[in-house]
Design an enzyme around this catalytic site. Sequence first.
Site, short mmCIF file in Angstrom:
data_model
loop_
_atom_site.label_atom_id
_atom_site.label_comp_id
_atom_site.label_asym_id
_atom_site.label_seq_id
_atom_site.Cartn_x
_atom_site.Cartn_y
_atom_site.Cartn_z
N PHE A 144 0.83 -1.20 0.00
CA PHE A 144 0.00 0.00 0.00
C PHE A 144 0.87 1.26 0.00
O PHE A 144 1.85 1.34 0.74
CB PHE A 144 -0.91 -0.02 1.23
N SER A 145 0.54 2.24 -0.83
CA SER A 145 1.21 3.53 -0.89
C SER A 145 2.68 3.34 -1.30
O SER A 145 2.95 2.87 -2.40
CB SER A 145 1.06 4.25 0.46
N ALA A 146 3.63 3.68 -0.42
CA ALA A 146 5.03 3.42 -0.75
C ALA A 146 5.26 1.94 -0.97
O ALA A 146 6.07 1.52 -1.79
CB ALA A 146 5.94 3.95 0.36
#
Length: 231
Positions: free
Chosen positions: A21-23
């Site tokens: 998720f995200s990074a």
Amino acid sequence: MIDYVKENYGVNESKIYATGFSAGAGMTNTLLAQYPDVFAGGAPMAGIAYGCSAFDQAGNARTGAIVETASFNCMGLSGRSQMGEWPPSVKSMARYQNLLRTPEMWAHIVKESGPANYSGPYPRVLIWHGSQDTYVAYEQMTEEMDQWTAVHGVDQTADNSSKELKKGNSKHVYNEYTNSQGEAVVGTVSLNGMAHGIAIDPGSADDQGGSKTSGVVPYVYWGLDMDIYSS
């Protein structure tokens, strides 16, 4: 690490996947691009296309602080120091637009990053993104789709008629892109009205899971109940 797990736990080497998720979504795309011979597939959630911040539009590698600045631009944000708030309420769209590439250019970055002379299959990819993400530009889902469809040698027109990954769920729109054998090699899940987070569906059924929580960072939600369990 993966080699250790394979050697010591007898896993099925054809079913090794990456997700984040995200990074972590950015890292998922990195793993899939650099180790296509290891991973069967992956699911980046609210991420950016591989190489967006690490390579310029000519395909040259960036270094140092330039990578950090480009990362904010890839997210569609102009950065803390320039906006004075986090996250910025206004996207730096001029800089963001300068980071967009054709599907072929995206694919070239992937193929130049993997094993030398690699000619094997590439991982299947299922891309998740909330349509109201204020941290990572929602448009990055399209850039990721462009990248991985081009890597697989398929076009950017969805091939499915039903737009539901989970039957009866109207909180998402699902598109899939198939190869000449009819196999779905890339998919996108657009989560209607969802912010920067992970889609969950709390419950005990086989296709349910996750807990509704929020993090300590504003506008970031670790679990958002969308009646579909992304993980």
